[in-house]
Enzyme design. Structure first.
Site, PDB file in Angstrom:
ATOM      1  CD  GLU A 140      -1.410  -2.451   1.976  1.00 36.26           C
ATOM      2  OE1 GLU A 140      -2.101  -3.122   2.852  1.00 36.26           O
ATOM      3  OE2 GLU A 140      -0.292  -2.708   1.879  1.00 36.26           O
ATOM      4  CB  SER A 170      20.378 -40.897  -7.569  1.00 34.92           C
ATOM      5  OG  SER A 170      21.152 -40.179  -7.052  1.00 34.92           O
ATOM      6  CD1 TRP A 194      22.662 -35.412 -14.341  1.00 34.29           C
ATOM      7  CD2 TRP A 194      21.545 -34.759 -12.285  1.00 34.29           C
ATOM      8  NE1 TRP A 194      23.601 -34.669 -13.641  1.00 34.29           N
ATOM      9  CE2 TRP A 194      22.516 -34.134 -12.225  1.00 34.29           C
ATOM     10  CE3 TRP A 194      20.646 -34.311 -11.394  1.00 34.29           C
ATOM     11  CZ2 TRP A 194      23.067 -33.245 -11.180  1.00 34.29           C
ATOM     12  CZ3 TRP A 194      20.940 -33.518 -10.429  1.00 34.29           C
ATOM     13  CH2 TRP A 194      22.009 -32.917 -10.034  1.00 34.29           C
ATOM     14  CB  THR A 203      20.011 -36.815   0.603  1.00 34.90           C
ATOM     15  OG1 THR A 203      18.959 -37.499   0.614  1.00 34.90           O
ATOM     16  CG2 THR A 203      20.298 -35.780  -0.501  1.00 34.90           C
ATOM     17  CG  ASP A 214      22.898 -37.878  -4.096  1.00 32.75           C
ATOM     18  OD1 ASP A 214      23.204 -39.163  -4.556  1.00 32.75           O
ATOM     19  OD2 ASP A 214      21.717 -37.737  -3.966  1.00 32.75           O
TER      20      ASP A 214
END
Length: 376
Positions: free
Chosen positions: A60, A178, A180, A206, A210
């Site tokens: 505003e 994993s 891609w 993870t 990775d």
């Protein structure tokens, strides 16, 4: 009170305000996305603005500041997607600023459920003699602010799961690889998703498997916080989450009270004297693992209103079983593996009529992959 009747012009201006509000995505949290359009009595737009950044001026005020001829505010109509605030926060109350003007009408998309507002802004405007009509395109505004509304109501972040799998439901091959599963377009889309969330969360496995960076690289946008569930508090400090320029954005959540408490200053890197520039949170354990309910509460206390989880199979199962997931982004690649790690297992469901059913499903092609989005 009679329900307000909105014209086609009202709807058009509010839609423009909603589009304007979206420009603040990724920069205003834990505040809501808000847009504002000011129209003079002749029906011409004389001002517009949106909430651009947390702690800065609200929509505003930005709209009012954009009005070149203040005389045109006489009998003007203000369209704002969310109820103007009525309390002193990082900035002064917007409702008070509007109430002091010679405007005739304020059209509000959605009443603000924040206990500090919750109708008080509308009341302030009406007490100043300004007509206030509320509820225009409220569903659209609510959808745009699903993170904020969830955070205000529950005190913890809105949690989305991002899963990338093959057609036969695998997130990794039998040898553990994993990268891609999905194509470049899908990966860029995930990076765009990351810019929208306050944090990106993964589990310890993870990180170990990775060594991800969990940053935004393929698109422009802000870098979210990196949230790591590391129950044993044993991830090596050589991993990317500790060793790059975004270390200060890393939040480690552990339940290992013994290791956490070894140092008088738990912010110190326990396995290395170099100071860890991120944050370490200690929560309770649940069935031998980090208590995810408590973890989300702790994140909420830090002002983290939304979390995109990119889980392995174990974390995905835990989040779903604890009913902590609000939304799912399922990327399906046109590939078959036949063996490996399943995306989700062990939910304790044995009958088809007990299956979890997603709501408000949508789907789209992202390059060669399919993205299915739904709500738990």
């Amino acid at each position: 009170m009679t329900e307000p009747v909105f014209s086609k012009e009202d709807q058009s201006f509010m839609r423009r305000a909603i589009i304007l509000a979206q420009k603040g995505e990724g920069y205003v949290s834990p505040n809501p996305l808000v847009g504002c359009i000011i129209v003079n009595r002749a029906g011409k737009v004389i001002g517009k603005g949106y909430h651009q950044k947390f702690g800065k001026a609200h929509a505003e005020i930005n709209a009012l500041n954009s009005v070149k001829d203040k005389a045109e505010l006489k009998d003007a109509t203000v369209y704002v997607t969310l109820e103007p605030c009525s309390h002193m926060g990082k900035t002064p109350p917007c409702a008070l600023a509007l109430a002091a003007l010679p405007i005739k009408r304020v059209v509000v998309g959605l009443k603000d459920p924040n206990p500090k507002v919750n109708g008080a802004g509308i009341k302030m405007l009406r007490e100043a003699g300004i007509q206030v009509d509320s509820g225009l395109l409220s569903d659209n505004v609510a959808a745009q602010n699903e993170f904020f509304l969830h955070y205000i109501r529950h005190g913890r972040p809105f949690v989305s799961l991002k899963i990338a799998q093959t057609l036969d439901g695998y997130i990794a091959a039998a040898d553990g690889s994993s990268q891609w599963i999905t194509g470049k377009a899908a990966r860029a889309h995930v990076h765009k998703l990351r810019t929208r969330y306050d944090g990106v969360m993964v589990g310890r496995n993870t990180v170990m498997n990775d060594n991800p960076r969990l940053t935004v690289r393929h698109v422009e946008g802000r870098q979210p916080k990196r949230i790591i569930i590391d129950g044993p508090l044993s991830i090596p400090r050589s991993m990317n989450i500790y060793a790059d320029q975004y270390e200060e954005k890393t939040v480690i959540i552990t339940h290992n009270v013994e290791k956490y408490s070894k140092s008088a200053d738990p912010m110190l890197d326990i396995l290395n004297p170099r100071r860890f520039r991120g944050k370490t949170l200690l929560v309770s354990s649940f069935e031998g693992h980090t208590d995810l309910d408590e973890a989300l509460e702790a994140l909420g206390s830090l002002g983290i209103a939304s979390v995109l989880t990119e889980p392995g199979s174990n974390l995905a199962r835990a989040i779903i079983r604890r009913k902590l997931a609000d939304k799912l982004y399922l990327f399906v690649a046109p590939k078959l593996l036949g063996a490996g790690t399943r995306s989700v297992t062990g939910l304790g469901i044995n009958k088809i009529d007990e299956a979890l059913e997603l709501k408000r499903i949508s789907s789209e092609n992202i390059g060669d992959d399919l993205l299915i989005t739904g709500y738990f």
